[in-house]
Scaffold this motif. Structure first.
Motif, mmCIF file in Angstrom:
data_model
loop_
_atom_site.group_PDB
_atom_site.id
_atom_site.type_symbol
_atom_site.label_atom_id
_atom_site.label_comp_id
_atom_site.label_asym_id
_atom_site.label_seq_id
_atom_site.Cartn_x
_atom_site.Cartn_y
_atom_site.Cartn_z
ATOM 1 N N LYS A 121 36.076 31.612 47.694
ATOM 2 C CA LYS A 121 35.349 32.880 47.746
ATOM 3 C C LYS A 121 36.179 34.065 47.264
ATOM 4 N N GLU A 122 37.352 34.283 47.817
ATOM 5 C CA GLU A 122 38.152 35.464 47.460
ATOM 6 C C GLU A 122 38.555 35.448 45.987
ATOM 7 N N ASP A 123 38.893 34.267 45.476
ATOM 8 C CA ASP A 123 39.259 34.153 44.064
ATOM 9 C C ASP A 123 38.058 34.428 43.166
ATOM 10 N N ARG A 126 37.356 38.149 43.182
ATOM 11 C CA ARG A 126 38.387 38.822 42.393
ATOM 12 C C ARG A 126 38.121 38.611 40.893
#
Length: 194
Positions: A121-123, A126
């Motif tokens: 998710k975070e990647d 980003r």
């Protein structure tokens, strides 16, 4: 040469016909042959050329065997020898084996390959937001894109090529409207935000 002129090429069924047209358009050339177009640009601008062949597996799914061989032997083999021309192929891993007949002429493909993994998710968020300036995409839209892509996956990870395709199409649509802002309306026009 220190700088690169990048040319994005989508490998569709008309690639044999369109390849020269794409080069003429992107390099603003009046030269006749593919080799001459590339060499004259490098000579005149003092910059290298990066040819990015996206979804290269379409070479194998849309061309006949004869056209496929012609593309590799008559076009790629000729341009890979031009100093200052670099080739980048993006294709699905399950099509790598289709490159085997060309291993003798393009052995470096096996020595310089990079696999792309799915994004957490975070990647993924980003990857959506960072290439753009923060003010050019709303964070809630970034989350919407992430969740839509996630719904296409059977895991909690986003498939990198899908993310690339969605973001590229949004970028092209924004640029066609003389904007760099990715909006919910643009995403809606692509079929997102239900």
């Amino acid at each position: 040469a220190d700088s690169f002129k990048s040319i994005y090429i989508r490998c569709r069924k008309d690639i044999l016909r369109r390849f020269k047209e794409i080069l003429i358009d992107k390099l603003e050339s009046e030269a006749f042959g593919i080799k001459e177009i590339l060499q004259s640009y490098i000579r005149e601008h003092g910059s290298s050329i990066l040819l990015i062949f996206d979804q290269f597996e379409e070479i194998f799914t849309t061309l006949t065997k004869y056209e496929e061989r012609k593309f590799f032997r008559d076009i790629l083999l000729e341009i890979k020898e031009i100093e200052g021309v670099h080739l980048l192929f993006s294709l699905r891993a399950d099509y790598l084996w289709r490159l085997n007949p060309y291993r003798v002429d393009f052995g470096e493909l096996w020595n310089r390959s990079v696999g792309l993994e799915r994004l957490e998710k975070e990647d993924a968020l980003r990857a959506i937001v960072q290439p753009l300036k923060e003010e050019n995409i709303d964070k809630s839209l970034a989350h919407r894109i992430y969740h839509d892509l996630l719904s296409e996956s059977k895991t909690e990870q986003v498939h990198t090529p899908f993310l690339q395709l969605v973001m590229f199409e949004l970028y092209v649509k924004a640029i066609s409207r003389d904007s760099q802002k990715i909006t919910t309306n643009l995403y809606r026009e692509l079929g997102g935000v239900h």
